[in-house]
Write an enzyme that holds these catalytic residues in place. Structure first.
Site, PDB file in Angstrom:
ATOM      1  CG  HIS A 179      -9.448 -17.752   7.367  1.00  0.00           C
ATOM      2  ND1 HIS A 179      -9.568 -16.413   7.641  1.00  0.00           N
ATOM      3  CD2 HIS A 179     -10.282 -17.992   6.332  1.00  0.00           C
ATOM      4  CE1 HIS A 179     -10.452 -15.874   6.807  1.00  0.00           C
ATOM      5  NE2 HIS A 179     -10.888 -16.815   6.000  1.00  0.00           N
ATOM      6  CG  ASP A 189      -3.763 -14.755  -1.060  1.00  0.00           C
ATOM      7  OD1 ASP A 189      -3.917 -15.970  -0.854  1.00  0.00           O
ATOM      8  OD2 ASP A 189      -4.625 -13.902  -0.776  1.00  0.00           O
ATOM      9  CD  GLU A 208      -3.941  -8.112  -0.132  1.00  0.00           C
ATOM     10  OE1 GLU A 208      -5.066  -8.620  -0.051  1.00  0.00           O
ATOM     11  OE2 GLU A 208      -3.163  -8.347  -1.063  1.00  0.00           O
ATOM     12  CE1 TYR A 220      -8.845 -13.061   5.213  1.00  0.00           C
ATOM     13  CE2 TYR A 220      -7.758 -11.763   6.901  1.00  0.00           C
ATOM     14  CZ  TYR A 220      -7.709 -12.734   5.923  1.00  0.00           C
ATOM     15  OH  TYR A 220      -6.532 -13.382   5.669  1.00  0.00           O
ATOM     16  CB  SER A 231      -7.746 -10.202  -8.396  1.00  0.00           C
ATOM     17  OG  SER A 231      -8.497  -9.619  -7.341  1.00  0.00           O
ATOM     18  CB  ALA A 273     -13.545 -14.993  -7.864  1.00  0.00           C
ATOM     19  CG  ASP A 311      -2.702 -16.825   5.353  1.00  0.00           C
ATOM     20  OD1 ASP A 311      -3.675 -16.762   6.139  1.00  0.00           O
ATOM     21  OD2 ASP A 311      -2.616 -16.128   4.316  1.00  0.00           O
TER      22      ASP A 311
END
Length: 398
Positions: A36, A188, A176, A240, A143, A139, A38
């Site tokens: 957290h 990511d 995203e 989040y 992904s 997870a 980034d």
């Protein structure tokens, strides 16, 4: 044994009756430390993992883009000219296409708008994209960035867009954030694009300067164990976003552009100015930034065996100050440490997902058995536990 690449190729052929122009892949990632930080313009230290998402892609003779996946029942097809109508996704709403399809379609939309993109991308032909993946979903192993990286790499080549890896990471983040509606940072995507074997990526999320740091895990006789709790999380849901809002609030109170500009020495003043919850969110980010910097120094000077305490402190901060852990993650971390791990912490955005443990190579089974037994005795779903090694980033496979 059928590989992920075989699965993507087979799906493409089932979808189109032909072979793809090419196959591209991109990895998931584990964040060694720096959670957290980034989206607060801070520092992170992720590495790419061997688990990858594969995109088999072929050119069409029209202006339609069709995406299919081994984990979805039906393909999704839209006109390239519709992308600007579909995205961005309005705040607080679901994407106008199935969420899994919003990732690759969002990449197509974002790539065409990217700074410095070649005009050929705007007039690019339609595409068929078939996706398969062995990156565990939900997870905390990113992904989503693996889908974005594989798709962006393919489109960059087939549309002759001319973007470099950092620009493609920005494309993935835009997809995203604005197509899917998940308010994540760029860690990511950068890890998925820039990964290298046996190295972590020391990333300054403000400047996007990235430097490889050799981790030397195997050479030190160690292994990194991923303990997937199988508690699913979703970045596009509220927890989040609430944490991100608290960070922005804390930065505003301190009168700085982002929490990157707050140091550990500033925390006493911050505590005086903020309510308890906002302060604890801020304290996590500020101390986590410092832990990343410390970890880089320790890796370079003393090696991987010396970073265990920093991993443990990171988990405590996420559990107590940022409050993003769950009982399964705490159990995994505490049990791994009790079974001999040198360090352990949850990794990823939290509210579920996975934890990692730094263990002796000859203790992998011992720690695995201990964590599995602890989950069984607590009545938790059995975890999926496996080792990972720092691996290569996005590339064309064939």
């Amino acid at each position: 044994m059928t590989t992920t690449q075989d699965a993507a190729r087979a799906l493409f052929t089932d979808l189109t009756g032909r072979t793809p122009e090419g196959v591209w892949s991109a990895p998931g990632r584990v964040n060694l430390i720096g959670e957290h930080t980034d989206y607060n313009d801070g520092f992170v230290l992720p590495f790419a993992i061997p688990h990858r998402t594969v995109a088999a892609v072929g050119i069409r003779d029209d202006r339609r883009i069709r995406v299919a996946s081994t984990f979805a029942d039906e393909p999704v097809e839209v006109s390239l000219d519709e992308l600007d109508e579909l995205f961005p996704t309005p705040t607080g709403t679901a994407p106008r296409v199935p969420e899994w399809a919003a990732y690759p379609l969002g990449v197509a939309w974002a790539l065409r708008q990217a700074d410095g993109v070649a005009p050929s991308a705007a007039t690019g032909s339609g595409l068929d994209i078939a996706i398969a993946s062995d990156v565990p979903v939900g997870a905390g192993l990113s992904s989503s960035a693996a889908i974005e990286g594989a798709t962006a790499s393919a489109l960059n080549e087939l549309w002759e867009a001319g973007l470099d890896r950092v620009a493609l990471a920005r494309v993935g983040r835009k997809a995203e954030n604005e197509a899917v509606g998940a308010p994540t940072g760029i860690m990511d995507q950068m890890a998925s694009m820039l990964g290298e074997p046996d190295a972590a990526i020391f990333l300054d999320c403000r400047s996007l300067d990235a430097n490889l740091v050799q981790v030397g895990i195997a050479g030190a006789g160690l292994a990194i164990l991923v303990m997937d709790t199988r508690v699913k999380h979703a970045h596009s849901t509220g927890g989040y976003g609430e944490r991100r809002a608290a960070c922005e609030r804390g930065a505003a109170i301190m009168g700085v552009p982002s929490l990157r500009d707050v140091s550990v020495d500033d925390l006493p003043r911050a505590e005086e100015l903020m309510d308890d919850v906002t302060f604890r969110r801020v304290r996590h980010v500020v101390t986590e930034n410092q832990r990343v910097l410390d970890t880089v120094v320790v890796l370079r000077e003393d090696g991987a065996r010396a970073i265990g305490d920093l991993l443990v402190a990171s988990h405590a901060s996420m559990r107590d100050d940022f409050e993003i852990s769950v009982p399964e993650l705490d159990t995994a971390v505490e049990t791994a440490l009790a079974a001999g791990a040198l360090g352990a912490r949850m990794t990823g955005g939290g509210f579920g997902g996975a934890a990692i443990a730094l263990v002796e190579q000859d203790s992998v089974q011992q720690v695995t058995d201990a964590v599995s037994a602890a989950f069984a005795s607590s009545g938790f779903t059995s975890p999926v536990i496996f080792t990972v090694t720092p691996s290569a980033g996005a590339h064309r496979d064939a």
